[in-house]
Structure formats: structure tokens, C-alpha cells
Design an enzyme around this catalytic site. Structure first.
Site, short mmCIF file in Angstrom:
data_model
loop_
_atom_site.label_atom_id
_atom_site.label_comp_id
_atom_site.label_asym_id
_atom_site.label_seq_id
_atom_site.Cartn_x
_atom_site.Cartn_y
_atom_site.Cartn_z
CB ALA A 61 10.62 -4.97 -2.27
N GLY A 106 7.08 -1.35 -4.67
CA GLY A 106 7.95 -0.22 -4.40
C GLY A 106 8.19 0.65 -5.62
CD GLU A 109 4.98 1.34 -1.69
OE1 GLU A 109 4.40 1.47 -0.58
OE2 GLU A 109 5.86 0.47 -1.89
CD GLU A 129 3.10 -3.53 -2.22
OE1 GLU A 129 3.99 -2.70 -2.45
OE2 GLU A 129 1.96 -3.46 -2.75
#
Length: 255
Positions: A61, A106, A109, A129
């Protein structure tokens, strides 16, 4: 645009293009959702490649953007974040991630949303994270344990550590490792092969597998049974069986 869709010979490549690290800011997330939905609708897209370029898949992110958000802002945004990735996961066609360099947070993911993952020897994957005082928020706590099992997923999520391509292959986080310069070619070849297959049967197979993994076995068997019987109404089934009887296995050509 930070994400583009290019279509050729039945394969749609969803390409992240936000140098230098393909950080997934809000605009990129929303564009990703838009293009995933477009790939879902388009009949000329029969398989999809997720690609970040030769150097990096996606390093996560946009931390600067997130740092400026308070609790209220993230409450309002978290669903949009997940919806963008879910749109990719629900593309009803074969999807392969072509992973080069970093696929973190991300980015990891996003790779988890694919049906198959080809990684370069230079790939590094992880869910860091926890090192920010957070947990994965785009599906990592759900898709990762479903893919590699809860213990391995907890190791990656609890520690935030990165794994290189060889370890990722061993734990099942990626499905194939190739030289870094061959990642897109290998992923595209996988997608191109399936783009020539029976589109409705492939859609049925994906939905039956994905639905069954989220449900009890009786529900999964019902989905399989309904799709299996329904495919007998398709031209592809007629073509495939006729070719098998007349020419032998594996020679059918589907439209």
C-alpha cells in the site's frame, strides 16, 4: 493510468504501472476494481494475467497516504479496499499472477487473488503489516491461510518476514519459479493455453472449486452437480465429446 488492461488473443493483461514500486494507493485500488470488472464482462478476455512489470509486482500500500488517514477515514475506506481485491478474485476466468521482485502487503494479497502464481527467482513475498502495527486488510488473513494453511500463514503474518521464491514455492505460496526474465512469458503461456479452452466449463470449474472451499461438502457437491449437468446444454460439451469419439482425447478445438 496506474493500472491498464491490454487484450491480445484471448488473454487480458492487467498491468500495474505506478513507478517505482507500484504502491497501491486508493486511486490504483479503484482502477484495479474497474478493470477486473471489465475483464469479467468482456467476451474477448478468456484468461487474465496480473503483472507489475519486469522489476516489481507491487511493494504494498501507499504508506504515506495511509499515514494521513485516521480511524474514521479507514472505516469508510476499508470495504473499498477489500472490494477491489475481491473483484479480482471473482473474475470468472483463469487468472495467473506474474510475480517479479517484491510482492509485499497488498502486493502479496493481490497475488493471492489469482488462481495460479508464477514467480521469478528474484521474487520476495510477504505480509509485513505487523511491522506497522497493523494486520493485512485486503484479504491476507483469509486467503493466505486458505492457500498455505493456518500455521504457515500465521508465521508470515505474525513475524512480517519476507520469503524468497524458493521458500514460497516450498510452502505453496507460489506454484512455479522461473528465471526473472521469463516470468511474464511463462504466465502468459499458462493463460493463453486456457484461453483456448471451453470458457463456460472453465468458469464452472472455478466457481465450483471456490464455492466449495467456502462451504460444507454437501453444498459444494450441489454446486458441482448443477454445473456438471448444466454443461450438457453447451456447444462446447457437444464439440468436446464429438472430437473425443471421432479423433481421440485432447484434440477438441473450442470457440
Amino acid at each position: 493510468m496506474t493500472v491498464n488492461l491490454e487484450v491480445a488473443e484471448g488473454v487480458g493483461t492487467i498491468r500495474l504501472d505506478r513507478p517505482p514500486m507500484n504502491a497501491l494507493d486508493i486511486a490504483t485500488q479503484d482502477r484495479l476494481k474497474e478493470l477486473a470488472e471489465e475483464a469479467t464482462r468482456r467476451d474477448d478476455v478468456r484468461a487474465v494475467v496480473l503483472y507489475g512489470g519486469e522489476k516489481v509486482f507491487a511493494a504494498g500500500a501507499d504508506i504515506k497516504e495511509m499515514q494521513a488517514m485516521d480511524h474514521t477515514a479507514m472505516v469508510l475506506r476499508a470495504r473499498g479496499l477489500q472490494d477491489a481485491f475481491t473483484a479480482v478474485a471473482r473474475i470468472p476466468k483463469p487468472v495467473v499472477a506474474a510475480v517479479t521482485g517484491y510482492a509485499l502487503g497488498g502486493g502479496c494479497e493481490l497475488a493471492l487473488c489469482a488462481d495460479y502464481r508464477v514467480a521469478g527467482e528474484n521474487a520476495k513475498l510477504g505480509q509485513p503489516e505487523i511491522l506497522l502495527g497493523l494486520i493485512p486488510g485486503a484479504g491476507g488473513t483469509q486467503r493466505l491461510p486458505r492457500l498455505i494453511g493456518p500455521s504457515k500463514a500465521k508465521d508470515l503474518i505474525f513475524t512480517g518476514r519476507m520469503v524468497k521464491a524458493d521458500e514460497a514455492l516450498t510452502m505453496g505460496l507460489v506454484d512455479r519459479v522461473v528465471p526473472a526474465g521469463e516470468v511474464y512469458e511463462a504466465a502468459h503461456a499458462w493463460a493463453a493455453r486456457l484461453a483456448q479452452g471451453p470458457a463456460i466449463a472453465l468458469r464452472a470449474a472455478k466457481e465450483a472449486i471456490d464455492t466449495g472451499l467456502e462451504a460444507d461438502i454437501d453444498t459444494g457437491l450441489a454446486v458441482e452437480r448443477n454445473w456438471f449437468a448444466g454443461l450438457f446444454a453447451t456447444e462446447d460439451r457437444e464439440r468436446g465429446m464429438r472430437s473425443f469419439v471421432e479423433e481421440g482425447p485432447g484434440k477438441a478445438k473450442f470457440l
